[in-house]
Design a protein around this motif. Sequence first.
Motif, PDB file in Angstrom:
ATOM      1  N   ARG A 132       9.109   3.540  36.990  1.00  0.00           N
ATOM      2  CA  ARG A 132       8.673   3.527  35.584  1.00  0.00           C
ATOM      3  C   ARG A 132       9.334   2.372  34.835  1.00  0.00           C
ATOM      4  NH1 ARG A 132       6.823   7.326  32.313  1.00  0.00           N
ATOM      5  NH2 ARG A 132       8.606   7.067  30.914  1.00  0.00           N
ATOM      6  N   ARG A 133      10.596   2.112  35.152  1.00  0.00           N
ATOM      7  CA  ARG A 133      11.310   1.049  34.462  1.00  0.00           C
ATOM      8  C   ARG A 133      10.902  -0.333  34.953  1.00  0.00           C
ATOM      9  NH1 ARG A 133      16.828   4.553  35.271  1.00  0.00           N
ATOM     10  NH2 ARG A 133      16.624   5.840  33.397  1.00  0.00           N
ATOM     11  N   LEU A 134      10.572  -0.436  36.246  1.00  0.00           N
ATOM     12  CA  LEU A 134      10.333  -1.753  36.828  1.00  0.00           C
ATOM     13  C   LEU A 134       8.865  -2.100  36.989  1.00  0.00           C
ATOM     14  CD1 LEU A 134      13.062  -1.871  39.631  1.00  0.00           C
ATOM     15  CD2 LEU A 134      13.194  -2.730  37.285  1.00  0.00           C
ATOM     16  N   VAL A 135       8.044  -1.112  37.322  1.00  0.00           N
ATOM     17  CA  VAL A 135       6.636  -1.396  37.606  1.00  0.00           C
ATOM     18  C   VAL A 135       5.783  -1.100  36.379  1.00  0.00           C
ATOM     19  CG1 VAL A 135       4.681  -0.899  39.127  1.00  0.00           C
ATOM     20  CG2 VAL A 135       7.016  -0.858  40.041  1.00  0.00           C
ATOM     21  N   ALA A 136       5.666   0.174  36.026  1.00  0.00           N
ATOM     22  CA  ALA A 136       4.865   0.587  34.870  1.00  0.00           C
ATOM     23  C   ALA A 136       5.141   2.058  34.608  1.00  0.00           C
ATOM     24  CB  ALA A 136       3.374   0.361  35.133  1.00  0.00           C
ATOM     25  N   PRO A 137       4.974   2.519  33.369  1.00  0.00           N
ATOM     26  CA  PRO A 137       5.232   3.934  33.064  1.00  0.00           C
ATOM     27  C   PRO A 137       4.376   4.898  33.865  1.00  0.00           C
ATOM     28  CG  PRO A 137       5.150   2.645  31.051  1.00  0.00           C
ATOM     29  CD  PRO A 137       4.708   1.730  32.144  1.00  0.00           C
ATOM     30  N   LEU A 138       3.202   4.451  34.326  1.00  0.00           N
ATOM     31  CA  LEU A 138       2.301   5.335  35.063  1.00  0.00           C
ATOM     32  C   LEU A 138       2.394   5.146  36.572  1.00  0.00           C
ATOM     33  CD1 LEU A 138      -0.918   5.167  32.836  1.00  0.00           C
ATOM     34  CD2 LEU A 138       0.949   6.833  32.778  1.00  0.00           C
ATOM     35  N   ALA A 139       3.423   4.453  37.040  1.00  0.00           N
ATOM     36  CA  ALA A 139       3.529   4.168  38.478  1.00  0.00           C
ATOM     37  C   ALA A 139       4.198   5.292  39.263  1.00  0.00           C
ATOM     38  CB  ALA A 139       4.293   2.863  38.700  1.00  0.00           C
ATOM     39  N   TRP A 140       4.782   6.261  38.591  1.00  0.00           N
ATOM     40  CA  TRP A 140       5.561   7.266  39.307  1.00  0.00           C
ATOM     41  C   TRP A 140       4.749   8.097  40.315  1.00  0.00           C
ATOM     42  CZ3 TRP A 140       4.104  12.306  38.574  1.00  0.00           C
ATOM     43  CH2 TRP A 140       3.385  12.594  37.426  1.00  0.00           C
ATOM     44  N   PRO A 141       3.453   8.420  40.065  1.00  0.00           N
ATOM     45  CA  PRO A 141       2.732   9.161  41.116  1.00  0.00           C
ATOM     46  C   PRO A 141       2.609   8.373  42.416  1.00  0.00           C
ATOM     47  CG  PRO A 141       1.563   9.316  39.016  1.00  0.00           C
ATOM     48  CD  PRO A 141       2.608   8.264  38.854  1.00  0.00           C
ATOM     49  N   LEU A 142       2.509   7.049  42.320  1.00  0.00           N
ATOM     50  CA  LEU A 142       2.433   6.238  43.530  1.00  0.00           C
ATOM     51  C   LEU A 142       3.744   6.317  44.318  1.00  0.00           C
ATOM     52  CD1 LEU A 142       0.634   3.034  42.199  1.00  0.00           C
ATOM     53  CD2 LEU A 142      -0.297   4.749  43.762  1.00  0.00           C
ATOM     54  N   TRP A 364       9.792 -12.183  41.504  1.00  0.00           N
ATOM     55  CA  TRP A 364       9.247 -13.474  41.077  1.00  0.00           C
ATOM     56  C   TRP A 364       8.348 -13.317  39.856  1.00  0.00           C
ATOM     57  CZ3 TRP A 364       9.988 -18.438  41.437  1.00  0.00           C
ATOM     58  CH2 TRP A 364       8.968 -19.330  41.082  1.00  0.00           C
ATOM     59  N   ARG A 365       7.520 -12.318  39.850  1.00  0.00           N
ATOM     60  CA  ARG A 365       6.624 -12.082  38.708  1.00  0.00           C
ATOM     61  C   ARG A 365       7.395 -11.719  37.448  1.00  0.00           C
ATOM     62  NH1 ARG A 365       1.104 -10.452  39.727  1.00  0.00           N
ATOM     63  NH2 ARG A 365       1.381  -8.860  38.121  1.00  0.00           N
ATOM     64  N   ALA A 366       8.563 -11.090  37.632  1.00  0.00           N
ATOM     65  CA  ALA A 366       9.351 -10.647  36.472  1.00  0.00           C
ATOM     66  C   ALA A 366      10.422 -11.642  36.067  1.00  0.00           C
ATOM     67  CB  ALA A 366       9.997  -9.302  36.795  1.00  0.00           C
ATOM     68  N   ARG A 367      10.360 -12.870  36.595  1.00  0.00           N
ATOM     69  CA  ARG A 367      11.462 -13.816  36.405  1.00  0.00           C
ATOM     70  C   ARG A 367      11.692 -14.179  34.944  1.00  0.00           C
ATOM     71  NH1 ARG A 367       7.009 -16.290  38.288  1.00  0.00           N
ATOM     72  NH2 ARG A 367       6.300 -18.262  37.362  1.00  0.00           N
ATOM     73  N   ARG A 368      10.682 -14.023  34.097  1.00  0.00           N
ATOM     74  CA  ARG A 368      10.855 -14.356  32.671  1.00  0.00           C
ATOM     75  C   ARG A 368      10.882 -13.107  31.789  1.00  0.00           C
ATOM     76  NH1 ARG A 368       7.319 -18.417  34.542  1.00  0.00           N
ATOM     77  NH2 ARG A 368       8.244 -20.519  34.428  1.00  0.00           N
ATOM     78  N   SER A 369      11.055 -11.943  32.415  1.00  0.00           N
ATOM     79  CA  SER A 369      11.083 -10.698  31.642  1.00  0.00           C
ATOM     80  C   SER A 369      12.442 -10.018  31.794  1.00  0.00           C
ATOM     81  CB  SER A 369       9.974  -9.744  32.109  1.00  0.00           C
ATOM     82  OG  SER A 369      10.241  -9.274  33.415  1.00  0.00           O
TER      83      SER A 369
END
Length: 596
Positions: A132-142, A364-369
């Motif tokens: 939830r913190r790293l991917v998305a709030p709705l990623a937990w079911p995955l 890599w995708r999160a390098r500026r976040s």
Amino acid sequence: MNNRLQPLANELDRHWIKLTTIAWVVIAIFYVWKRWAAIHWLSLGDTDDNMRLMQVRALLDGQGWYDLRNYRLNPPQGFDIHWSRIVDLPIAGLILLLRPLVGVAEAEKLACGIAPLLPLGIVLVALGATVRRLVAPLAWPLAIIFMMSSTVALMMFMPDRIDHHGWQLAMLSLTVAGLCDPKGPRGGAIVGLASAVSLAIGLEMLPYCAMAGAIIALRWVWDAAERGRLMSYALTLGGGCAAGYVIFASEANRVMRCDALTPIWLSVFVAAGAGLALLAMMSPGDRRVRVLLAAIVGGAIAGAFALMFPQCLARPEQVSDELYTSWLSNVREAKPIYRHPFRTAFPLAALPVMGIIGAVIATWRARRSASVVGWASVSLFALFSVSMLLWQVRAGAAAQMMAIPGVTALAFFLLPWLLTQRSIFVRVFAGAAVFTLISGSFATVMLGTLPIDKPKPYVQRVNRATGRCMTVPAMAPLNRIPRATIFTFVDLGPRLITLTHHDAIAGPYHRNGDAILDVHHAFKGSPEEARAIMTGHGATLMLVCPNMAESTVYRDRKPGGFYDRLAHGETFDWLTPIPLPKGSPLRLFRIEHGGT
């Protein structure tokens, strides 16, 4: 997102902990139902699971809290073990809760079936918090789906797997969640407490705990604003280890040994906590100064450890060369992954490798976040977990669990593309293909189609023999014989004392190397040596399981020895066969203590 789906998304986000808990309850009920036969027959397949139940029984029967010696092995002095009581508590609690309702025997079976599923709930919540913190709030079911599709990691939480591995994986999942926590002090405290609990349980996760501490220290070196995280970690690590030692360290762990939370390691962890707390208090503004101070503290602790406890720099088990050569070096789970058959290694490594790929891409995708620090921590942990497989394959469960954030990120990257496909067939088949790839399931599929590394008939015969000898129906007839000390294989000892009223000589635990070597010497040596060793231990019965894995060591690697001669039909005047029911996989003999 489609406006019609927005309310559902909001509910999934708002109530994710409650929904994860519900999912865990459903999963737990499913596995209890699916493995009910194993629960009913108390199928504790691993020697450690049997010893864990014996430890719990002893506690409930009034044995001292700090006395973890098992007096049913190597009587009368007993058999020392380096564990703690932490993992005993949920099993004992379940037995106490259930035995007024169903009786002692059934309560034990149910407790052994339910207890391993408890830490799985912690894992699902911790992994959910991480993604939830790293991917998305709705990623937990995955994350739940991918955890349920793992192989080795999930097996650590199955009914009857009551040893400590599941709880240590739960602490590792909390550690990763704490590293990714945007609230520094809270995250540091979670990592410190999880590490302290894990270390109080056992030192198997010591490398991972050290890695977590290094990551927190590096974050402080990079950014002095991380001082709150470092301070809370330092205090909870040192204080938690001290509390764990006072509350849970057995009498046998209050000596200078290297294989548990003893005074040696307690001094290291308390010193590390104090040193890191000092760094957090100082927190100079110059990064170069922080690097220098961190190096000084780390070097001082490492140097003091090497000078004061050099015995711990070699084998932490501190076993003899003979025991290491004849037993410890041959333990399969202690061998690196490249020394295992391809059929075992390939599916084990597939998910961790996919997890590294996903974590690196996500970093890599999160390098500026703001999430780049969390992803960097996960990537380092994932790489470290895979590298541990090159040391011991027992790291496979941790490596698979550490892959979940990375593969969840991969799935979440690809999910929008799948949803944009117009054809339902494309969505279904492409989705199945993507899942098969990133979950590592492709390895199992490939192995099913390739005629490689098939189990040999000899191996299948050994596995069948080992499995049959460990069952309740095989052992039950032994209870018709008056209680005695039985001389048997090392790997059969813990199961024997769990299912019967008899005592045994040894189990596969390094602190009791003399007893293990006595069993080895008896079965490998001459008949005269075997008899002397058996009678020296006060054994009046001998039990063997032909074709069991351990028996092949004595038969095939030591031709002409006592067991090899016995296996080839030779009889001895000091051994009298005792009949067992027809079809029994076991052979029982009475040992005559008289003349030659």
